[in-house]
Design a protein around this motif. Structure first.
Motif, short mmCIF file in Angstrom:
data_model
loop_
_atom_site.label_atom_id
_atom_site.label_comp_id
_atom_site.label_asym_id
_atom_site.label_seq_id
_atom_site.Cartn_x
_atom_site.Cartn_y
_atom_site.Cartn_z
N VAL A 15 1.02 -1.22 0.04
CA VAL A 15 0.04 0.35 0.37
C VAL A 15 0.98 1.37 -0.14
O VAL A 15 0.49 2.14 -0.40
CB VAL A 15 -1.11 0.34 1.49
CG1 VAL A 15 -1.25 1.38 1.72
CG2 VAL A 15 -2.04 -1.06 0.63
N ASN A 30 -6.06 9.15 3.10
CA ASN A 30 -7.65 8.34 4.12
C ASN A 30 -8.56 8.92 3.65
O ASN A 30 -9.77 8.93 3.74
CB ASN A 30 -7.55 8.62 5.41
CG ASN A 30 -6.10 7.62 5.58
OD1 ASN A 30 -5.58 6.59 4.72
ND2 ASN A 30 -5.36 7.97 7.00
N ILE A 33 -9.89 8.02 0.06
CA ILE A 33 -10.44 7.57 0.20
C ILE A 33 -12.01 7.36 1.08
O ILE A 33 -13.04 7.02 0.21
CB ILE A 33 -10.05 6.52 1.62
CG1 ILE A 33 -8.59 5.87 0.33
CG2 ILE A 33 -10.15 5.03 2.05
CD1 ILE A 33 -7.65 4.91 1.54
N ALA A 37 -15.33 6.13 -0.99
CA ALA A 37 -16.06 5.05 -0.86
C ALA A 37 -18.08 5.48 0.01
O ALA A 37 -18.49 4.46 -0.10
CB ALA A 37 -15.04 4.44 0.68
N HIS A 70 -6.31 -1.97 -4.98
CA HIS A 70 -7.41 -2.44 -3.91
C HIS A 70 -8.71 -2.04 -3.80
O HIS A 70 -8.88 -1.20 -4.59
CB HIS A 70 -5.99 -2.14 -2.87
CG HIS A 70 -4.54 -2.18 -2.46
ND1 HIS A 70 -4.55 -3.49 -2.47
CD2 HIS A 70 -3.61 -1.76 -3.39
CE1 HIS A 70 -3.00 -3.47 -3.02
NE2 HIS A 70 -3.32 -2.35 -2.91
N TYR A 72 -11.51 0.05 -1.39
CA TYR A 72 -11.22 0.26 -0.35
C TYR A 72 -12.62 0.57 0.42
O TYR A 72 -13.34 0.59 -0.76
CB TYR A 72 -11.18 2.13 -0.65
CG TYR A 72 -9.86 1.73 -0.71
CD1 TYR A 72 -8.15 1.96 -0.11
CD2 TYR A 72 -8.72 1.84 -2.01
CE1 TYR A 72 -6.65 2.27 -0.13
CE2 TYR A 72 -7.44 2.19 -2.73
CZ TYR A 72 -6.44 2.05 -1.69
OH TYR A 72 -5.27 2.03 -1.71
N THR A 73 -13.30 1.19 1.20
CA THR A 73 -14.53 1.06 1.93
C THR A 73 -14.89 2.03 3.55
O THR A 73 -13.50 2.70 3.88
CB THR A 73 -15.27 0.16 2.25
OG1 THR A 73 -16.56 0.07 2.64
CG2 THR A 73 -15.13 -0.91 3.37
N PRO A 83 -11.28 5.26 7.21
CA PRO A 83 -10.97 4.11 5.19
C PRO A 83 -10.81 3.51 6.01
O PRO A 83 -9.57 3.71 7.13
CB PRO A 83 -10.24 5.25 4.61
CG PRO A 83 -9.62 6.12 6.34
CD PRO A 83 -10.47 6.42 7.46
N VAL A 85 -8.64 -0.25 4.16
CA VAL A 85 -8.99 -1.18 2.55
C VAL A 85 -8.92 -2.77 3.30
O VAL A 85 -8.68 -3.27 4.07
CB VAL A 85 -7.16 -1.46 2.61
CG1 VAL A 85 -6.78 -2.39 1.56
CG2 VAL A 85 -6.42 -0.40 2.29
N ILE A 153 -2.59 2.41 7.33
CA ILE A 153 -3.76 2.86 7.00
C ILE A 153 -4.95 0.99 7.69
O ILE A 153 -4.03 0.21 8.04
CB ILE A 153 -4.67 2.95 5.41
CG1 ILE A 153 -5.86 2.66 4.67
CG2 ILE A 153 -3.88 1.12 4.67
CD1 ILE A 153 -6.22 3.58 3.55
#
Length: 177
Positions: A15, A30, A33, A37, A70, A72-73, A83, A85, A153
């Motif tokens: 990452v 972050n 992300i 998301a 990757h 992400y959510t 955030p 992964v 992360i």
């Protein structure tokens, strides 16, 4: 547990290498992300064939492949959106020190101990239990997690993912059901 820490360290390195260079800080990444998301979740909830998701009724959430390849959510821990992964190879959820603090999880980095060994040597951190985590429309209580020194992360691992009915990847999509 040592195997888990090894995979977390390898994943963190990958990452870190995939993260954009330049003037972006980790906090900015972050935040992006989280924005991405939340935008994906909003777009998905507006589609006609999307089913509302709850532990009792099922449903599904689609994630799109993000930076570095990757998925992400965003997940909410004790009401704090953070955030993540999605890491299907991680045994449990792994949190950064800052994320744990933001979620109201008390930790004292001076009391971290060696929790495993990775490619770079000993990995320090502490095991915690997350009392309340929400992700993809599901609420999960009493989640095993680890807070790791130097983690950049948060990782959503099997201590949460195993509570979904299925996880399917097709191309640049991941379906959580």
């Amino acid at each position: 547990m040592e195997r888990f820490i090894f995979f977390v360290l390898i994943f963190a390195v990958v990452v870190g290498l995939a993260a954009p260079n330049g003037h972006s800080s980790q906090a900015q990444l972050n935040q992006q992300i989280l924005v991405d998301a939340n935008a994906s979740a909003s777009a998905a909830s507006g589609s006609a064939d999307e089913t509302a998701m709850s532990p009792a009724y099922g449903g599904e959430t689609e994630l799109q492949r993000g930076p570095g390849g990757h998925f992400y959510t965003a997940a909410s821990i004790n009401g704090q959106s953070l955030p993540f992964v999605v890491d299907t190879g991680a045994t449990s959820v792994a949190l950064t020190v800052d994320a744990a603090r933001a979620a109201g999880i008390y930790i004292d980095p001076s009391s971290f101990t060696v929790v495993g060994t990775g490619a770079s040597g000993a990995t320090r951190g502490t095991r915690v239990t997350i009392s309340h985590l929400e992700v993809a429309g599901r609420t999960v209580d009493n989640v095993d997690a680890v807070v790791l020194e130097g983690l950049e992360i948060n990782l959503l691992g099997q201590s949460v993912l195993s509570r979904f009915g299925s996880i399917e990847m097709k191309g640049d999509r991941m379906m959580l059901r």
